[in-house]
Design an enzyme around this catalytic site. Sequence first.
Site, PDB file in Angstrom:
ATOM      1  N   MET A   1     -58.710  35.790  88.184  1.00  0.00           N
ATOM      2  CA  MET A   1     -58.582  37.133  88.214  1.00  0.00           C
ATOM      3  C   MET A   1     -57.808  38.258  87.955  1.00  0.00           C
ATOM      4  SD  MET A   1     -61.121  38.565  86.037  1.00  0.00           S
ATOM      5  CE  MET A   1     -63.209  37.654  85.597  1.00  0.00           C
ATOM      6  N   GLY A   2     -56.925  37.727  87.134  1.00  0.00           N
ATOM      7  CA  GLY A   2     -55.899  38.607  87.172  1.00  0.00           C
ATOM      8  C   GLY A   2     -55.828  39.393  86.407  1.00  0.00           C
ATOM      9  N   ARG A   3     -54.663  40.053  85.989  1.00  0.00           N
ATOM     10  CA  ARG A   3     -54.451  40.615  84.000  1.00  0.00           C
ATOM     11  C   ARG A   3     -54.958  40.307  82.631  1.00  0.00           C
ATOM     12  NH1 ARG A   3     -49.615  41.867  86.590  1.00  0.00           N
ATOM     13  NH2 ARG A   3     -49.149  44.020  86.748  1.00  0.00           N
ATOM     14  N   ILE A   4     -54.907  38.754  83.013  1.00  0.00           N
ATOM     15  CA  ILE A   4     -55.095  37.353  81.489  1.00  0.00           C
ATOM     16  C   ILE A   4     -56.306  37.553  82.027  1.00  0.00           C
ATOM     17  CG2 ILE A   4     -54.228  35.471  80.554  1.00  0.00           C
ATOM     18  CD1 ILE A   4     -51.621  36.064  80.821  1.00  0.00           C
TER      19      ILE A   4
ATOM     20  N   ARG B   1     -50.597  26.911  84.156  1.00  0.00           N
ATOM     21  CA  ARG B   1     -49.059  26.692  83.933  1.00  0.00           C
ATOM     22  C   ARG B   1     -49.845  25.194  83.882  1.00  0.00           C
ATOM     23  NH1 ARG B   1     -46.274  29.780  82.047  1.00  0.00           N
ATOM     24  NH2 ARG B   1     -44.309  30.514  83.290  1.00  0.00           N
TER      25      ARG B   1
ATOM     26  N   GLU C   1     -42.771  19.979  80.968  1.00  0.00           N
ATOM     27  CA  GLU C   1     -42.260  20.432  79.880  1.00  0.00           C
ATOM     28  C   GLU C   1     -41.423  19.820  79.082  1.00  0.00           C
ATOM     29  OE1 GLU C   1     -44.067  23.957  78.699  1.00  0.00           O
ATOM     30  OE2 GLU C   1     -45.520  23.552  80.119  1.00  0.00           O
TER      31      GLU C   1
ATOM     32  N   HIS D   1     -46.489  25.390  74.317  1.00  0.00           N
ATOM     33  CA  HIS D   1     -46.637  26.913  75.605  1.00  0.00           C
ATOM     34  C   HIS D   1     -45.890  27.853  75.151  1.00  0.00           C
ATOM     35  CE1 HIS D   1     -44.827  28.077  79.581  1.00  0.00           C
ATOM     36  NE2 HIS D   1     -44.952  28.909  79.016  1.00  0.00           N
TER      37      HIS D   1
END
Length: 329
Positions: free
Chosen positions: A156-159, A239, A268, A287
């Site tokens: 639960m950070g910014r994004i 990620r 990737e 991505h």
Amino acid sequence: MTPTFHVVIPQFLHDPGLTMAREAARVTYWPEDSPMPRERLLAAVNDADGILSHPASRFDRELLNHAPRLKVIANIAVGYDNVDVVACTERGIAVCNTPGVLTDATADETLALMLAVCRRIVEGDRFTRAGGWRYWTPLLLVGQDLTEATLGIIGMGRIGLEVGRRARGFRMRILYHNRHRRPDVETELGATYVDLPTLLSESDFVTLHVPATPETRHLIGAAELERMKPTAYLVNAARGSVVDQRALATALRDRRIAGAGLDVFDPEPIAADDPLLQLENCVLMPHVGAATQRTRQRMSELAARNLLAVLSGQTPPACVNPEVLNRGR
Ligand code: GLV
């Protein structure tokens, strides 16, 4: 600032970041959409003071050994798992990133992946183009509802918060798991903090918003997928290493979970023989969570501001190893 600084930009860069760097320094620029080949990069950084780079280039000890003058790596991304931060810190090299400016674009893409997979948008597009649509049928491409479903946000950070805000518009019930509780988020979103097993077993959508670290590697593996509902979806725009990709492919193939929306992979680009490529019940994106015109511009600007601040002895807006900044000043 003295224009005697040398800055390497090893891949196409949007403006205004490119112009900002060129106005302040001598720039070695690789204008291609693909990154500067490794051998060339190793030679180019020989007398570089700064690097302004996308995550497609890797900055490890080998590269740092070729860059004795380097003072800053300004990564044009919020993630920085392409940079050996420990090695940079040892050498007094500042590592900067671009938090904040890509939050909305990434949260938007997360919702797009959720909708695409639960409403079978990509399958429907393929089906329609292939000429399979002969008559209207009640069994065609039946999916699951996003509206009023339970969303589990891991990280639960910014994004994560912005995904939660969007989910409120769909009247979703929101569960979250994070390193620490966020009472502010609980109040704003009406979100409930739960442990990981509870989040996995109760959510209809599980979405990942944690950085790639040794602790988050394979946070979602076979055991965690086993806990999810057979009707649930996994979304990863964080990620690739956070998910055990083999275990996910098996769970999707065996319909242990309903589907997945993935923007990131490990490795990737995704390997040509990866079993995910054969599965209908996952939507795969290369991505591109931050790939909007406005966001690319904002990322270039913030990265250039980071770079130029370090080179001119100022405090950059976003530095992940700020302990190096005061050394030798
Ligand atoms: C993109 O993946 C980023 O970390 O900004």
